[in-house]
Each structure stands twice: as C-alpha cells, then as structure tokens.
Design an enzyme around this catalytic site. Sequence first.
Site, short mmCIF file in Angstrom:
data_model
loop_
_atom_site.label_atom_id
_atom_site.label_comp_id
_atom_site.label_asym_id
_atom_site.label_seq_id
_atom_site.Cartn_x
_atom_site.Cartn_y
_atom_site.Cartn_z
NE ARG A 85 49.28 -71.66 108.77
CZ ARG A 85 50.25 -72.61 109.34
NH1 ARG A 85 50.86 -73.47 108.56
NH2 ARG A 85 50.11 -72.85 110.71
CE LYS A 187 47.25 -74.77 112.14
NZ LYS A 187 47.68 -75.95 111.41
C1 LIG Z 1 48.60 -76.75 111.07
C2 LIG Z 1 48.79 -77.97 110.11
C3 LIG Z 1 49.74 -78.49 109.71
C4 LIG Z 1 51.23 -78.10 110.16
O1 LIG Z 1 51.47 -76.69 109.79
P1 LIG Z 1 52.71 -76.08 110.79
O2 LIG Z 1 52.64 -74.59 110.13
O3 LIG Z 1 53.98 -76.76 110.35
O4 LIG Z 1 52.41 -76.34 112.29
C5 LIG Z 1 49.74 -79.37 108.81
N1 LIG Z 1 48.28 -80.14 108.25
C6 LIG Z 1 47.46 -79.42 108.79
C7 LIG Z 1 46.01 -79.95 108.28
C8 LIG Z 1 47.19 -78.23 109.72
O5 LIG Z 1 46.18 -77.78 110.13
#
Ligand SMILES: *Cc1c(COP(=O)(O)O)cnc(C)c1O
Length: 342
Positions: A85, A187
């Site tokens: 990711r 992210k």
């Molecule tokens: C990090 C994040 C999540 C959750 O992702 P995980 O991989 O399950 O920790 C969900 N929504 C947003 C906007 C994020 O930044």
Amino acid sequence: MDTVKKVDLDWSKLGFSYIKTDKRFIAHWKDGRWDEGRLTEDNKIHIDEGSTAVHYGQQAFEGLKAYQAKDGRVLIFRPDQNAKRLIKSAIDVVMQPVPEDMFIRAVRAVVKANLHWVPPYGTGASFYLRPFLIGVGENMGVRAAPEYLFSVFGAPVGPYFKGGLAPVNFITSERDRAAPHGTGHAKVGGNYGASLLAHHNAKEAGYADCIYLDPLTHTKIEEVGAANFFGITKDGVFVTPKSPSILPSITKYSLMEVAQRYLNMKVEERDVLIDGLDEFAEAGACGTAAVISPIGSITHNGKKHVFGDGQTVGTLTRKLYDTLTGIQYGDIEGPEDWMVEV
Ligand SMILES: *Cc1c(COP(=O)(O)O)cnc(C)c1O
C-alpha cells in the site's frame, strides 16, 4: 523471546499516544538509490526547509501492529500488505517507492530493537508501528522532491476499548475528506489535513467521529473517520462500500476473509446508501488502531439511525473481532503468511 526484560509500564493504562521508544529506522533516497538505512536513538528528523513534504504535502504513511503471542513469539500482522500500500501511495504523489523487502526489513528491525516495549501477551495491548515516507531536499517550486526519507518508529498502545468492545455514535459530515477522482485511496497526509475540521466538529458535537459520504452525490457511505465501514444485514451478509475514494483498509479485507473462511458468512463490496441503513442489523468501523469499533448509531440530517438497541455489540461483530484478534495474538491459526514472526 519471553526472557526479554520488559520496560516498567502499566500496560493496562496505555492509550494511543506517542511514547519515545529506544530505536527507530531511517533511510534516505538520493542520487537514484536508497541507502541501507540504519537504526538510531534520535527521534528528531533534520530536513531541508524547502522539503516538499512541508509545503506540498508530498508524503505518505502506514500503520500496523506487532503482537506478543502466548508462547512469547512476537508477530507482525500482514506487513507485506502495508508495504504494497505504501508503494501505491508513493506512486500517487510521485514519490520514490520503498521496496517491499526494505519495508519488511525496517519494521522487523524496529520491533526487534524495541522488544522490551512490546506489551506482554494477555494485556490486550500491542506495539504500533508508524512507517512514513516524505519528500525532502532543497526545493522551492511545485514539483516532486529531489530526495526522500523513509522512517519507521513504534510505540506500545492499549486496546482501543478499555472496558471491552462498546458501540459508539457517529454523525455524517457535510465536508469531504477527498475528491471523487483525488487521493482518497492513498494513505497520504493531505487527506488527513482535509479531514481535521470535520473530525473536530463531530467531536465537539459529542460524537466519536464523523462519517464521510461519497464526495460526488453525498448519498453513500465512504469512511468512518479514519476507518472503513461495514454493515451486517439481517441475514448475516457482511457488506462494505466500494469506491475509488475509500482507503483500502487491510483490517477490512482481513475481516472479509475471516467472515468467509471462519464464519461462513457471505461478503459484498457495493454501494451503501445513507438512507438505506435499515438493511443492517449490525454495523462497525474497522482499522488497525481499534480493529473494530461497533457503531451504535449514525445521525444524518438531524435523524438518528440506531443499530439494534444501540448499546449491545452485535453477535457477528463480536465473532469477527474475537476471531481476527485471536489470529493476531497467535491464539487462532490464521491464513497463510498473515503473521510474520520477528
Ligand atoms: C489507515 C486508514 C484506514 C484503515 O486501514 P487499516 O489498514 O485497516 O489500518 C481506513 N481509512 C483511512 C482513511 C485510513 O487512512
């Protein structure tokens, strides 16, 4: 590993906050290559004042956890997924991606160097890891940075719900965290900067967080704060929204596998209408920090939709939570390659 002498901490009192642990990993990309990276005790980063991360939001981050198992092993949950990711996020904001093997090497090194900070089995706590990638180097105009910095630090964190899972209340936001064809699926810090006011307003109004609707029509659920949404229909189908502006939660995709393989549930990724919540008997938010936050109610346009009695955690939500956390702590055998031993 169970012979490691732990730091003197009240593990049961841990929240989700910064604690300076002993070592962090740091690596630089310059002149077309990544250096080896190294562990350091220094928790300050010294970067150029013109760094694109500071001015133009050229950065991305990750979040994942390591858990101590009953037999003393320390296990990291699906680091390969976070590595992949971060590569996607990097490409989205034109950064030099961190190779997957380097990412895994870094998170393992940080856990290994801080083993005495990893909460013991049975405390409900875990060791949270925060990898990040930022554009640095001398720069002025809007462009991709000439250099990059990749770092990973970590800290022990408590279980999100101290007294055990409990439903919480949310309100929809009129603001958007991302654009229909923007960076919602990456992210990157920019999405968070854009979300802080909506989060603040929801908190002020007495809610746990806000729910973002799809930025184009504001009729469909996208995200619950910084977590993904799921609902469980009255006949036990796990439903989660599908949209290019949702951040693909690793917890969510893991819950979908747990639902199918361990609980024999059907799963669906499709639109979830904010005016169609009656189809769900249970609902929740999912992400690394809390794993699952059961949703007690959603307030939208002044109307409060309550799931069940709004107080009790749904049976399937609890089963999903217990199974996934059981896998993470090594109590339940998980799918192949989910838990990586340090
Ligand atoms: C990090 C994040 C999540 C959750 O992702 P995980 O991989 O399950 O920790 C969900 N929504 C947003 C906007 C994020 O930044």
